[in-house]
Design a protein around this motif. Structure first.
Motif, PDB file in Angstrom:
ATOM      1  N   PRO A  20       0.832  -1.205   0.000  1.00 43.55           N
ATOM      2  CA  PRO A  20       0.000   0.000   0.000  1.00 43.55           C
ATOM      3  C   PRO A  20       0.871   1.262   0.000  1.00 43.55           C
ATOM      4  CG  PRO A  20      -0.510  -1.421   1.892  1.00 43.55           C
ATOM      5  CD  PRO A  20       0.659  -2.022   1.212  1.00 43.55           C
ATOM      6  N   THR A  21       0.324   2.323  -0.591  1.00 44.46           N
ATOM      7  CA  THR A  21       1.118   3.555  -0.715  1.00 44.46           C
ATOM      8  C   THR A  21       1.480   4.174   0.625  1.00 44.46           C
ATOM      9  OG1 THR A  21      -0.973   4.694  -0.999  1.00 44.46           O
ATOM     10  CG2 THR A  21       0.282   4.208  -2.999  1.00 44.46           C
ATOM     11  N   ARG A  22       0.749   3.812   1.671  1.00 41.70           N
ATOM     12  CA  ARG A  22       1.109   4.368   2.987  1.00 41.70           C
ATOM     13  C   ARG A  22       2.484   3.893   3.442  1.00 41.70           C
ATOM     14  NH1 ARG A  22      -0.005  -0.035   6.510  1.00 41.70           N
ATOM     15  NH2 ARG A  22      -1.358  -1.487   5.425  1.00 41.70           N
ATOM     16  N   ARG A  23       2.953   2.776   2.898  1.00 38.02           N
ATOM     17  CA  ARG A  23       4.274   2.270   3.267  1.00 38.02           C
ATOM     18  C   ARG A  23       5.286   2.550   2.165  1.00 38.02           C
ATOM     19  NH1 ARG A  23       5.027  -1.347   7.374  1.00 38.02           N
ATOM     20  NH2 ARG A  23       7.177  -0.797   6.952  1.00 38.02           N
ATOM     21  N   GLY A  24       5.535   3.831   1.949  1.00 36.13           N
ATOM     22  CA  GLY A  24       6.478   4.249   0.910  1.00 36.13           C
ATOM     23  C   GLY A  24       7.900   3.778   1.171  1.00 36.13           C
ATOM     24  N   ASP A  25       8.161   3.277   2.381  1.00 34.93           N
ATOM     25  CA  ASP A  25       9.517   2.832   2.706  1.00 34.93           C
ATOM     26  C   ASP A  25       9.827   1.454   2.131  1.00 34.93           C
ATOM     27  OD1 ASP A  25       7.512   1.966   4.635  1.00 34.93           O
ATOM     28  OD2 ASP A  25       9.148   1.099   5.795  1.00 34.93           O
ATOM     29  N   ILE A  26       8.792   0.771   1.649  1.00 31.60           N
ATOM     30  CA  ILE A  26       9.037  -0.591   1.158  1.00 31.60           C
ATOM     31  C   ILE A  26       9.095  -0.595  -0.367  1.00 31.60           C
ATOM     32  CG2 ILE A  26       8.062  -2.929   1.050  1.00 31.60           C
ATOM     33  CD1 ILE A  26       7.039  -2.399   3.869  1.00 31.60           C
ATOM     34  N   THR A  27      10.290  -0.788  -0.906  1.00 28.80           N
ATOM     35  CA  THR A  27      10.454  -0.701  -2.354  1.00 28.80           C
ATOM     36  C   THR A  27      11.182  -1.893  -2.951  1.00 28.80           C
ATOM     37  OG1 THR A  27      12.491   0.549  -2.025  1.00 28.80           O
ATOM     38  CG2 THR A  27      10.486   1.836  -2.378  1.00 28.80           C
ATOM     39  N   ILE A  28      11.944  -2.620  -2.143  1.00 30.94           N
ATOM     40  CA  ILE A  28      12.736  -3.723  -2.692  1.00 30.94           C
ATOM     41  C   ILE A  28      12.550  -4.993  -1.846  1.00 30.94           C
ATOM     42  CG2 ILE A  28      14.514  -2.246  -3.748  1.00 30.94           C
ATOM     43  CD1 ILE A  28      16.242  -2.837  -1.257  1.00 30.94           C
ATOM     44  N   GLU A  29      13.075  -6.075  -2.376  1.00 33.81           N
ATOM     45  CA  GLU A  29      12.989  -7.370  -1.690  1.00 33.81           C
ATOM     46  C   GLU A  29      13.430  -7.295  -0.230  1.00 33.81           C
ATOM     47  OE1 GLU A  29      15.483 -10.021  -3.910  1.00 33.81           O
ATOM     48  OE2 GLU A  29      13.765 -10.999  -4.857  1.00 33.81           O
ATOM     49  N   ALA A  30      14.576  -6.625  -0.028  1.00 28.05           N
ATOM     50  CA  ALA A  30      15.139  -6.586   1.328  1.00 28.05           C
ATOM     51  C   ALA A  30      14.165  -5.957   2.322  1.00 28.05           C
ATOM     52  CB  ALA A  30      16.464  -5.824   1.331  1.00 28.05           C
ATOM     53  N   ASP A  31      13.349  -5.004   1.822  1.00 28.85           N
ATOM     54  CA  ASP A  31      12.369  -4.368   2.708  1.00 28.85           C
ATOM     55  C   ASP A  31      11.314  -5.386   3.149  1.00 28.85           C
ATOM     56  OD1 ASP A  31      13.659  -1.901   2.345  1.00 28.85           O
ATOM     57  OD2 ASP A  31      12.504  -1.493   0.531  1.00 28.85           O
ATOM     58  N   LEU A  32      10.950  -6.264   2.226  1.00 29.87           N
ATOM     59  CA  LEU A  32       9.978  -7.305   2.581  1.00 29.87           C
ATOM     60  C   LEU A  32      10.592  -8.299   3.565  1.00 29.87           C
ATOM     61  CD1 LEU A  32       8.214  -8.142  -0.817  1.00 29.87           C
ATOM     62  CD2 LEU A  32       7.322  -6.788   1.089  1.00 29.87           C
ATOM     63  N   VAL A  33      11.878  -8.573   3.356  1.00 29.95           N
ATOM     64  CA  VAL A  33      12.572  -9.483   4.280  1.00 29.95           C
ATOM     65  C   VAL A  33      12.522  -8.896   5.688  1.00 29.95           C
ATOM     66  CG1 VAL A  33      14.799 -10.522   4.882  1.00 29.95           C
ATOM     67  CG2 VAL A  33      14.085 -10.379   2.478  1.00 29.95           C
ATOM     68  N   GLU A  34      12.706  -7.587   5.765  1.00 30.17           N
ATOM     69  CA  GLU A  34      12.673  -6.953   7.078  1.00 30.17           C
ATOM     70  C   GLU A  34      11.278  -7.047   7.704  1.00 30.17           C
ATOM     71  OE1 GLU A  34      14.798  -3.492   9.037  1.00 30.17           O
ATOM     72  OE2 GLU A  34      13.325  -2.497   7.767  1.00 30.17           O
ATOM     73  N   GLU A  35      10.254  -6.807   6.884  1.00 33.17           N
ATOM     74  CA  GLU A  35       8.897  -6.911   7.419  1.00 33.17           C
ATOM     75  C   GLU A  35       8.657  -8.326   7.949  1.00 33.17           C
ATOM     76  OE1 GLU A  35       6.554  -4.192   7.603  1.00 33.17           O
ATOM     77  OE2 GLU A  35       8.524  -3.320   7.266  1.00 33.17           O
ATOM     78  N   ALA A  36       9.106  -9.319   7.161  1.00 30.86           N
ATOM     79  CA  ALA A  36       8.936 -10.705   7.586  1.00 30.86           C
ATOM     80  C   ALA A  36       9.684 -10.949   8.897  1.00 30.86           C
ATOM     81  CB  ALA A  36       9.428 -11.651   6.499  1.00 30.86           C
ATOM     82  N   ALA A  37      10.918 -10.436   8.952  1.00 30.19           N
ATOM     83  CA  ALA A  37      11.758 -10.681  10.132  1.00 30.19           C
ATOM     84  C   ALA A  37      11.152 -10.069  11.381  1.00 30.19           C
ATOM     85  CB  ALA A  37      13.161 -10.125   9.902  1.00 30.19           C
ATOM     86  N   ARG A  38      10.684  -8.823  11.257  1.00 31.80           N
ATOM     87  CA  ARG A  38      10.238  -8.161  12.486  1.00 31.80           C
ATOM     88  C   ARG A  38       8.908  -8.732  12.974  1.00 31.80           C
ATOM     89  NH1 ARG A  38       7.175  -3.435  12.306  1.00 31.80           N
ATOM     90  NH2 ARG A  38       6.194  -3.083  10.296  1.00 31.80           N
ATOM     91  N   MET A  39       8.081  -9.193  12.032  1.00 33.18           N
ATOM     92  CA  MET A  39       6.818  -9.785  12.463  1.00 33.18           C
ATOM     93  C   MET A  39       7.025 -11.228  12.953  1.00 33.18           C
ATOM     94  SD  MET A  39       4.319  -7.690  12.400  1.00 33.18           S
ATOM     95  CE  MET A  39       4.573  -5.946  12.229  1.00 33.18           C
TER      96      MET A  39
END
Lengths: 804, 346
Positions: free
Chosen positions: A457-476
């Motif tokens: 979603p556009t509210r999460r402008g900080d997520i643009t690449i694979e590594a950002d998704l990895v971080e979301e996965a890691a923190r959750m």
């Protein structure tokens, strides 16, 4: 970001949680909760009272005698000093037995002969910061709207029965600069839904487009501009619940219209601005870059010089706001305002940052634009504001909005495999675990054979690449659940470089010799930067130093060490031996970066040897400092390559200073600080040295090669030579060493005599010469032959005579 | 004759017993056993004896002589020992007086921490990389995924020298430079200690100059769990075997995912105290998985290689380890401070 725990419950169900347990969970999943403030901490027994009567205190001009209904059986008399207290008001009353912040207990009292049964409170007295209190109540008691119930808990009415979470947001998480953003985060953590505020559109038949036109001449910086028009507005205070929420978030209430824009800023993260339509002076808004020499007076009454770097909202001719930063005084909403324009826009972060920086204006608004607002919330935020204004300021929302929209922001779609996630984290998550994480975050996700396609979603402008998704996965998933391993793979040898090893050896030698390592600042004053420099080069200056004292990069270490000596001497610490190894910075013509050269420097003062009870004291002298250097050169294998030469150097004692030469090049100096400088700095006799460590460490050194232990005895001959007082011992030593030939193994000076038993202008130097042949026992004749050559040489080259 | 010998023996032994000095004893030896002594005289008189008696008498003389000699020797030992003891008694000193001081300096506490960390990582196959303290904007920021407009630059207000050069704000530019030197070829295993500078007013917890140690590993299969394991080794080495670590998500532009690393509080053992503000944990490190942009910018294929990086504040470590309460102590160089770090501690 300050998050009211009560307010947050508007958007996400927090049942089963407390502010503290929620805080722990938020912190663990990535946003640090820096503190939880219980607003009612230290407050007890404050109720809403109704002032039934007020009259002047009979014995005091500035006091009022009030009769207040506090919901009890009968009204109580309270003496109140507030200038704004009056009959008919609903006020906060700390009744007898109440406790206010600072453990201030309310008791029955007599004030100038009149009984007082409690205290009518200002907001400050209830622990609210002055900067958050609306101007009307800044210097008096707070007056509630009339609809509050007498006897009710005043803390509840003021929203003080709340806890506020302070989020320490990293720059990437600007999505949590809004209550809704925080709600999404909390919803993901708890696996709960997010409830959006409902907007009931009630619009009049009149069209907004008939009132105002919008033209954007800088669409790159302002791709979306939405204007809503609301008529028949009555400016008044905003509802109490809104005021208390603003105060909890750290914003001071003003009036209903301004408060609503701020409320939406907090709720949606979308900054809004309200213009007074009638003060605009035109029927159009033109958004453009400012002209050079254009000016605007902002809401804080500051006159601002604008430039073409700044984006402004104009009325077609002159600026009425600096976009995203602050509105202009000329179009400000005032008490008599009846028609307002609400601006909801998307301004580019860079242009807002530039203006906010240039004008030193950091606002809640600029902070959000700088970091990027959610482009898909702009319009809705404007609608919600319009609706709240109609609801709480009695206005009529005109139909539609006036828009310029060139915005093309699509949600990011990123694909990632399960393998990639597990490989980068060292985990073994399953497809469904990862999928559920993305779902909880309310990201769009589809799975195809262990590949996730995620729509962010556009509210999460900080997520643009694979590594950002990895971080979301890691923190959750939880970092606690990540296993602990060590890198495997290619084995690499760990070691220090030759240079680094030499540095460590140098440190150990200096420390073994009794010197303590100091570490001083690289930044110094212009004056000190160049003192004692080895090279007469220009020093490097900071563009914007914080003080003159730390404005330049040092060219030498000695001035810093002398400061340390001075500091210690001033504290009765008289005997000091310090060294520092660190960089100096030399400007290089035609190079972007200065040359950084590592130096070793030292400062020694006071007593070198002290054996108190045996009555032995030896003060530091030149030869102590030189001895330390000799040990250092010996450790580094440089002894043979080093020479000393008498030297005159600014700031140094002219007779007690030597240049140190490495293979003929000056690499530094050693000697006594000039007595004048010593006096200036209030130092005792102090010896210093500074050498290029780089030059020392880079000099080639022979490998160690064993030589046989002598099997034959050596023969030692001593000679005392009479020479001119100007002759230096080192020269004689060299002559002897050269003339002595192969058999002469060691020469050492063992006596120096200057005094009355010598002819004027003469002195005596005594040397011990050790002869030795590794192959055989030396005969007296062998030695005599060599020794005579020595004597002949010193006579010829230095005019030295054997002392009779 | 026999009686004469008995008499002499008794007389001599009596004198030996009475002798109190070595010289006296020597005189007795000379007097009785010497060539001119009475026993020799007795021997001389043996010529008058019969051939049968002569050996008997000879033997008797020898017995007497030996007896006297033995006693003299015994007495001599006694007297010698007494003489030595007398001398030793005179030589007695006060051993409680202090010894002759040996000058002895030592590392600055920050160097002490740095060397300890260096040695630990060298043991794990790292090399120590160093770089300039004045850096280009490119290496300090841009190569680390911090383009000019990046909001995270606010986090570290810097000392600029020109538009394009500044005092480095972290030792990360050394990582960028080292990666560049590797030309896209792993593995890279370095730690980078050094001075860094930020626009802070000096107070008890801030210093415009301070020290950092950063670590970087790039290889084909580097993961977050490797970072976790590596830092656990670090924590146990530097703060003690009982220490545990905890990772918390965070944000740094040059790593993604990013973590902050807490170490269980040494003071309270994790129960919560004033040092750890009741949490049981102390924040000491930041790190994460190297951002693919950083890898790519330095010429590494981010599909093939991954890496982790971490950064440690040296002052912070020293303050926690030694209980130092004011960061300015490290740069004031008060010798009463410096001399506290001159011994081994286990």
């Amino acid at each position: 970001m300050f998050v009211s725990y009560k307010w947050l419950q508007d958007y996400v169900d927090l049942s089963g949680m407390t502010a503290t347990t929620l805080s722990d969970k938020i912190t663990k999943s990535g946003i640090e909760v820096e503190g939880v403030e219980k607003k009612s901490e230290g407050l007890k027994g404050v109720v809403i009272g109704h002032v039934l009567e007020r009259e002047q205190h009979p014995n005091a001009d500035k006091l009022n005698k009030c009769l207040v209904d506090v919901g009890g059986e009968s009204p109580v008399q309270i003496i109140c000093g507030a200038p704004n207290v009056d009959k008919g008001q609903k006020v906060a009353v700390a009744t007898v037995g109440a406790v206010l912040p600072g453990n201030f207990k309310i008791k029955k009292a007599k004030l100038r002969g009149e009984e007082s049964n409690g205290m009518i409170c200002s907001l400050q007295e209830l622990g609210i910061e002055s900067r958050l209190i609306a101007k009307d109540y800044a210097t008096g008691i707070f007056v509630f709207p009339n609809d509050v119930e007498v006897g009710q808990d005043a803390l509840e009415a003021l929203g003080l029965d709340d806890e506020v979470l302070e989020l320490g947001l990293t720059p990437n998480r600007s999505d949590c600069l809004s209550m809704l953003g925080v709600a999404y985060e909390v919803g993901a953590i708890l696996g709960r839904e997010v409830k959006w505020p409902e907007i009931n559109k009630v619009e009049s038949a009149e069209k907004a487009t008939d009132f105002i036109q919008v033209k954007v001449e800088a669409s790159e910086d302002n791709p979306l501009y939405v204007a809503k028009v609301i008529k028949n507005v009555k400016i008044a205070p905003s509802p109490l619940w809104m005021q208390t929420r603003l105060m909890a978030a750290g914003i001071r209430p003003h009036n209903n219209v301004v408060d609503i824009t701020n409320y939406i800023l907090l709720e949606y993260g979308q900054p809004l601005h309200a213009f007074d339509y009638d003060r605009l002076g035109s029927k159009e808004l033109v958004i453009r870059k400012a002209h050079a020499a254009e000016k605007i007076t902002t809401l804080d009454d500051g006159e601002r010089d604008l430039s073409s770097d700044h984006l402004v909202i104009t009325n077609g001719s002159e600026p009425v706001a600096i976009a995203g930063v602050m509105g202009g005084a000329n179009s400000e909403v005032q008490d008599d305002t009846t028609t307002v324009i609400i601006e909801a826009a998307y301004f580019a972060g860079t242009v807002v940052r530039k203006a906010s920086k240039d004008h030193a204006l950091r606002s809640e608004s600029s902070a959000r634009f700088e970091k990027g607002v959610d482009p898909n919330r702009v319009r809705e935020a404007g609608e919600r504001a319009a609706q709240l204004i109609s609801q709480y300021a009695g206005g009529t929302v005109l139909e539609g909005s006036v828009e310029v929209d060139t915005l093309t922001i699509e949600p990011a779609v990123i694909s990632i495999t399960l393998e990639k996630i597990n490989k980068l984290l060292g985990t073994s998550m399953t497809v469904s675990e990862v999928e559920s994480i993305f779902t909880r975050l309310q990201f769009g996700v589809s799975v195809d054979n262990e590949t996730f396609t995620v729509t962010v979603p556009t509210r999460r402008g900080d997520i643009t690449i694979e590594a950002d998704l990895v971080e979301e996965a890691a923190r959750m998933y939880g970092y606690d659940n990540i296993p602990t391993t060590l890198p495997t793979g290619t084995v690499t040898p760990g070691h220090l470089t030759d240079y680094q090893q030499k540095r460590r050896k140098a440190r150990r030698t200096l420390e073994g010799a009794g010197l303590y390592q100091a570490i001083t600042y690289s930044l110094t004053s212009k004056n000190k930067a160049a003192q004692y420099a080895l090279d007469a080069r220009e020093s490097v200056a900071l563009a914007m130093p914080m003080s003159e004292e730390r404005s330049q990069l040092r060219l030498s270490i000695i001035p810093q060490l002398l400061e340390v000596v001075k500091y210690n001497n001033a504290r009765q610490l008289d005997s000091l031996a310090l060294y520092e190894i660190g960089s100096v910075f030399l400007k290089q013509d035609g190079e972007q970066l200065p040359e950084e050269r590592e130096h070793v420097a030292g400062a020694i003062t006071g007593l070198w040897e002290l054996n108190q009870w045996q009555g032995e004291k030896k003060p530091v002298d030149f030869y102590v400092a030189k001895g330390v250097l000799e040990a250092l050169f010996d450790t580094l294998g440089l002894t043979e390559q080093i020479d000393y030469r008498q030297s005159e150097k600014e700031g140094m004692h002219p007779g007690r200073t030597a240049d140190v030469l490495l293979n003929g090049d000056v690499i530094g100096f050693v000697g006594q600080v000039h007595p004048t400088v010593q006096k200036e700095l209030d130092l005792k006799e102090t010896y210093v040295f500074e050498l290029s460590f780089k030059a020392m460490a880079e000099a080639a050194v022979e490998p160690i090669q064993y030589s046989a232990i002598p099997r034959f005895p050596s023969i030692t001959r001593d000679i005392a030579l009479v020479v001119d007082t100007t002759t230096v011992a080192g020269d004689i030593q060299k002559i002897i060493a050269e003339a002595g030939g192969k058999l002469l193994k060691e020469v050492s000076v063992f006596d120096l005599y200057e005094g009355e038993r010598m002819e004027p202008g003469k002195k005596s130097l005594a040397y011990s010469l050790k002869y030795f042949d590794p192959e055989r026992t030396l005969t007296d004749e062998d030695v005599t032959k060599a020794h005579e050559k020595v004597l002949a040489a010193v006579k010829e080259k230095a005019g030295a005579e054997l002392r009779g | 004759m026999q009686e004469r010998l008995q008499e002499l023996q008794e007389e001599a032994l009596q004198k030996v017993a009475e002798a109190s000095e070595l010289k006296e004893l020597n005189d007795i030896r000379v007097a009785y056993l010497g060539k001119k002594g009475p026993i020799t005289e007795v021997l001389r008189g043996m010529g008058k004896l019969s051939a049968e008696e002569r050996p008997k008498m000879g033997a008797l003389v020898n017995v007497v002589r030996e007896e006297i000699a033995t006693k003299i020797e015994e007495k001599q030992k006694v007297l010698e020992e007494a003489a030595v003891n007398a001398k030793l008694a005179v030589e007695k000193i006060d051993v409680t007086l202090p010894g002759r001081p040996v000058n002895k300096g030592n590392h600055h506490p920050l160097t002490r921490v740095i060397e300890e960390v260096e040695d630990l990582f060298i043991g794990m196959g790292y090399t120590v990389a160093e770089g300039p303290e004045v850096e280009t904007d490119f290496y300090n920021f841009e190569a680390l995924n911090l383009p000019k407009s990046h909001p995270a630059r606010d986090m570290q207000d810097s000392f600029y020298i020109t538009e394009e050069t500044l005092m480095r704000t972290h030792t990360s530019p050394v990582q960028a430079r080292t990666m560049e030197k590797h030309k896209g070829q792993g593995p890279v295993k370095i730690i980078c200690p050094g001075k860094v500078y930020r626009r802070d007013n000096d107070d008890a917890t801030h210093s415009h100059q301070f020290m950092q140690i950063e670590g970087l590993v790039i290889d084909e299969n580097i993961s977050m769990s490797d970072l976790k394991g590596t830092l656990e080794v670090f924590a146990k080495q530097v703060f003690g075997k009982e220490r545990e670590i905890r990772l918390r998500p965070s944000f740094f532009p040059f790593t993604e995912p990013s973590v902050e690393i807490d170490i269980s509080c040494k003071i309270c053992g994790g129960k919560g105290c004033s040092v750890c503000k009741g949490t049981g944990w102390i924040e000491v490190l930041g790190g994460g998985i190297v951002h693919p942009n950083v890898l790519e910018m330095a010429g590494f294929d981010s599909k093939k290689y991954s890496g982790f990086a971490f950064g440690i504040g040296v002052e912070r470590i020293a303050m926690l380890k030694y209980g130092v309460d004011d960061i300015r102590h490290f740069y004031t160089n008060d010798v009463r401070f410096l001399t506290q770090f001159n011994r081994h501690e286990s």
